[in-house]
Motif scaffolding. Structure first.
Motif, PDB file in Angstrom:
ATOM      1  N   UNK A  51      11.624  16.995  -1.541  1.00 28.44           N
ATOM      2  CA  UNK A  51      11.250  16.614  -2.903  1.00 28.44           C
ATOM      3  C   UNK A  51      10.108  15.607  -2.892  1.00 28.44           C
ATOM      4  N   UNK A  52      10.114  14.697  -1.924  1.00 27.15           N
ATOM      5  CA  UNK A  52       8.999  13.756  -1.783  1.00 27.15           C
ATOM      6  C   UNK A  52       7.691  14.507  -1.542  1.00 27.15           C
ATOM      7  N   UNK A  53       7.733  15.490  -0.653  1.00 26.47           N
ATOM      8  CA  UNK A  53       6.518  16.244  -0.345  1.00 26.47           C
ATOM      9  C   UNK A  53       6.080  17.088  -1.531  1.00 26.47           C
ATOM     10  N   UNK A  54       7.025  17.773  -2.129  1.00 30.40           N
ATOM     11  CA  UNK A  54       6.701  18.669  -3.242  1.00 30.40           C
ATOM     12  C   UNK A  54       6.133  17.899  -4.431  1.00 30.40           C
ATOM     13  N   UNK A  55       6.680  16.719  -4.701  1.00 33.62           N
ATOM     14  CA  UNK A  55       6.214  15.910  -5.820  1.00 33.62           C
ATOM     15  C   UNK A  55       5.009  15.040  -5.506  1.00 33.62           C
ATOM     16  N   UNK A  56       4.515  15.128  -4.256  1.00 39.17           N
ATOM     17  CA  UNK A  56       3.387  14.281  -3.820  1.00 39.17           C
ATOM     18  C   UNK A  56       3.653  12.808  -4.140  1.00 39.17           C
ATOM     19  N   UNK A  57       4.831  12.366  -3.789  1.00 38.00           N
ATOM     20  CA  UNK A  57       5.215  10.998  -4.112  1.00 38.00           C
ATOM     21  C   UNK A  57       4.380   9.966  -3.362  1.00 38.00           C
ATOM     22  N   UNK A  58       3.812  10.347  -2.235  1.00 35.49           N
ATOM     23  CA  UNK A  58       2.993   9.397  -1.485  1.00 35.49           C
ATOM     24  C   UNK A  58       1.756   8.980  -2.292  1.00 35.49           C
ATOM     25  N   UNK A  59       1.268   9.864  -3.169  1.00 42.86           N
ATOM     26  CA  UNK A  59       0.114   9.516  -4.006  1.00 42.86           C
ATOM     27  C   UNK A  59       0.504   8.487  -5.065  1.00 42.86           C
ATOM     28  N   UNK A  60       1.698   8.627  -5.635  1.00 41.95           N
ATOM     29  CA  UNK A  60       2.192   7.631  -6.590  1.00 41.95           C
ATOM     30  C   UNK A  60       2.296   6.269  -5.902  1.00 41.95           C
ATOM     31  N   UNK A  61       2.888   6.278  -4.715  1.00 42.54           N
ATOM     32  CA  UNK A  61       3.089   5.032  -3.982  1.00 42.54           C
ATOM     33  C   UNK A  61       1.757   4.382  -3.613  1.00 42.54           C
ATOM     34  N   UNK A  62       0.806   5.211  -3.156  1.00 46.36           N
ATOM     35  CA  UNK A  62      -0.505   4.672  -2.780  1.00 46.36           C
ATOM     36  C   UNK A  62      -1.225   4.092  -3.990  1.00 46.36           C
ATOM     37  N   UNK A  63      -1.141   4.765  -5.127  1.00 44.48           N
ATOM     38  CA  UNK A  63      -1.801   4.270  -6.340  1.00 44.48           C
ATOM     39  C   UNK A  63      -1.255   2.907  -6.748  1.00 44.48           C
ATOM     40  N   UNK A  64       0.068   2.754  -6.696  1.00 45.39           N
ATOM     41  CA  UNK A  64       0.672   1.470  -7.062  1.00 45.39           C
ATOM     42  C   UNK A  64       0.317   0.383  -6.056  1.00 45.39           C
ATOM     43  N   UNK A  65       0.242   0.742  -4.786  1.00 43.34           N
ATOM     44  CA  UNK A  65      -0.102  -0.232  -3.752  1.00 43.34           C
ATOM     45  C   UNK A  65      -1.540  -0.718  -3.936  1.00 43.34           C
ATOM     46  N   UNK A  66      -2.448   0.201  -4.239  1.00 38.82           N
ATOM     47  CA  UNK A  66      -3.839  -0.181  -4.461  1.00 38.82           C
ATOM     48  C   UNK A  66      -3.974  -1.022  -5.733  1.00 38.82           C
ATOM     49  N   UNK A  67      -3.213  -0.673  -6.763  1.00 37.40           N
ATOM     50  CA  UNK A  67      -3.252  -1.460  -7.996  1.00 37.40           C
ATOM     51  C   UNK A  67      -2.757  -2.887  -7.748  1.00 37.40           C
ATOM     52  N   UNK A  68      -1.722  -3.022  -6.918  1.00 34.25           N
ATOM     53  CA  UNK A  68      -1.192  -4.352  -6.601  1.00 34.25           C
ATOM     54  C   UNK A  68      -2.217  -5.192  -5.848  1.00 34.25           C
ATOM     55  N   UNK A  69      -3.133  -4.533  -5.124  1.00 29.29           N
ATOM     56  CA  UNK A  69      -4.193  -5.260  -4.438  1.00 29.29           C
ATOM     57  C   UNK A  69      -5.213  -5.817  -5.422  1.00 29.29           C
ATOM     58  N   UNK A  70      -5.281  -5.238  -6.614  1.00 23.36           N
ATOM     59  CA  UNK A  70      -6.231  -5.683  -7.630  1.00 23.36           C
ATOM     60  C   UNK A  70      -5.693  -6.877  -8.411  1.00 23.36           C
ATOM     61  N   UNK A  71      -4.409  -6.833  -8.756  1.00 20.53           N
ATOM     62  CA  UNK A  71      -3.813  -7.917  -9.551  1.00 20.53           C
ATOM     63  C   UNK A  71      -2.393  -8.173  -9.046  1.00 20.53           C
ATOM     64  N   UNK A  72      -2.045  -9.424  -8.735  1.00 24.32           N
ATOM     65  CA  UNK A  72      -0.716  -9.713  -8.160  1.00 24.32           C
ATOM     66  C   UNK A  72       0.441  -9.349  -9.077  1.00 24.32           C
ATOM     67  N   UNK A  73       0.237  -9.359 -10.392  1.00 24.17           N
ATOM     68  CA  UNK A  73       1.326  -9.024 -11.310  1.00 24.17           C
ATOM     69  C   UNK A  73       1.780  -7.588 -11.129  1.00 24.17           C
ATOM     70  N   UNK A  74       0.898  -6.719 -10.645  1.00 22.76           N
ATOM     71  CA  UNK A  74       1.220  -5.301 -10.529  1.00 22.76           C
ATOM     72  C   UNK A  74       2.105  -4.997  -9.326  1.00 22.76           C
TER      73      UNK A  74
END
Length: 313
Positions: free
Chosen positions: A172-195
């Protein structure tokens, strides 16, 4: 000077206000919709923050394009140069943090793929020899298709039906491409600490998304709950030591995940009050992001207006 300071304040404070609203919204939604909401909010809020900082950095340059002397600009806006300098410094810090986050993601994937060197392939599953109990979804990397990675130790810790739940969860992780969701949130957190709070919540909801997919695949929520709990306990009892992993069955607060699986399948919020609550929270997140982007545009318009006032054009 006042509009500049207002922009700075709002650029800093907006994510702190919007993140609780997004987190509250996620708790009212099913796991898949919650994951989409959190990842989307993280990207939008990070984009709004960057847009405001870029606008602040460009104020002196915009004044130059309007043929305003620098002394005249600083007379009317004493804080413009310090604010632009701070914005530029913050953008540099963000860029460094983004590069580090990207490198960290690549390093995690590279190490995970290295562990599969002696693995035996069975369809989309790679079985790694060893007593350590591990299982995780390994997304596509350098032309290699995504795979479910599971160790012999994990397979030996579970029964046949529980193994079916485990594999369904990772697929389900692979099918839903969950790694892209996780990467997007990780990169956003690098922009602003609140994220960073959104990243933590997203991790939980992604695992819940995969849990629900696994439960549907075996048509037995209690079996899914038992399998998730046993897999997590087996992984916790192992020696560990391999560092970070991609999305794994033992990620996140496992007791809460097990409790959710023992309850009826989640559904969307019901009732007029719940729908109004969801609509209000969505509006809060969207409005916060739109306001941040609007501030960036408005700052440019303010410079043009001030130029006309100073030059009499």
């Amino acid at each position: 000077m006042t509009p500049v300071l207002v922009v700075v304040a709002l650029a800093v404070l907006l994510p702190w206000v919007a993140v609780p609203a997004a987190s509250r919204l996620a708790r009212l939604l099913a796991p898949r919709e919650a994951s989409v909401a959190l990842a989307g909010a993280a990207v939008l809020l990070a984009g709004g923050t960057v847009a405001v900082l870029v606008a602040l950095l460009h104020v002196p340059f915009l004044a130059g394009l309007e043929q305003l002397p620098l002394t005249g600009v600083t007379t009317h806006w004493p804080a413009v140069l310090p604010v632009a300098g701070v914005a530029g410094a913050l953008l540099v810090v963000q860029a460094v943090r983004l590069v580090r986050a990207v490198r960290r993601h690549r390093a995690v994937l590279a190490r995970a793929w290295q562990l599969t060197g002696g693995a035996t392939a069975e369809g989309d599953v790679l079985i790694v020899p060893g007593a350590e109990a591990e299982a995780f979804a390994l997304p596509r990397h350098r032309g290699r298709a995504g795979r479910v990675v599971v160790t012999e130790g994990m397979l030996e810790s579970l029964g046949a039906s529980e193994c079916a739940v485990l594999l369904a969860h990772e697929r389900a992780h692979l099918r839903g491409r969950h790694h892209l969701f996780s990467a997007a949130a990780d990169l956003a957190a690098a922009v602003h600490p609140a994220l960073a709070r959104l990243r933590t919540g997203l991790e939980f909801h992604l695992e819940r998304w995969a849990d629900e997919a696994a439960a549907r695949s075996v048509s037995d929520r209690r079996l899914a709950a038992t399998a998730i709990a046993r897999a997590a306990l087996a992984g916790a009892a192992g020696p560990g030591g391999h560092g970070a992993r991609p999305l794994s069955v033992s990620t996140g607060p496992v007791p809460l995940r097990v409790q959710a699986l023992l309850a009826p399948a989640p559904a969307g919020p019901e009732g007029r009050g719940s729908r109004l609550t969801v609509a209000g929270l969505v509006a809060a997140v969207v409005a916060s992001t739109v306001l941040a982007l609007g501030l960036a545009y408005g700052l440019h318009e303010y410079v043009e207006y001030a130029a006309e006032a100073l030059t009499g054009r």
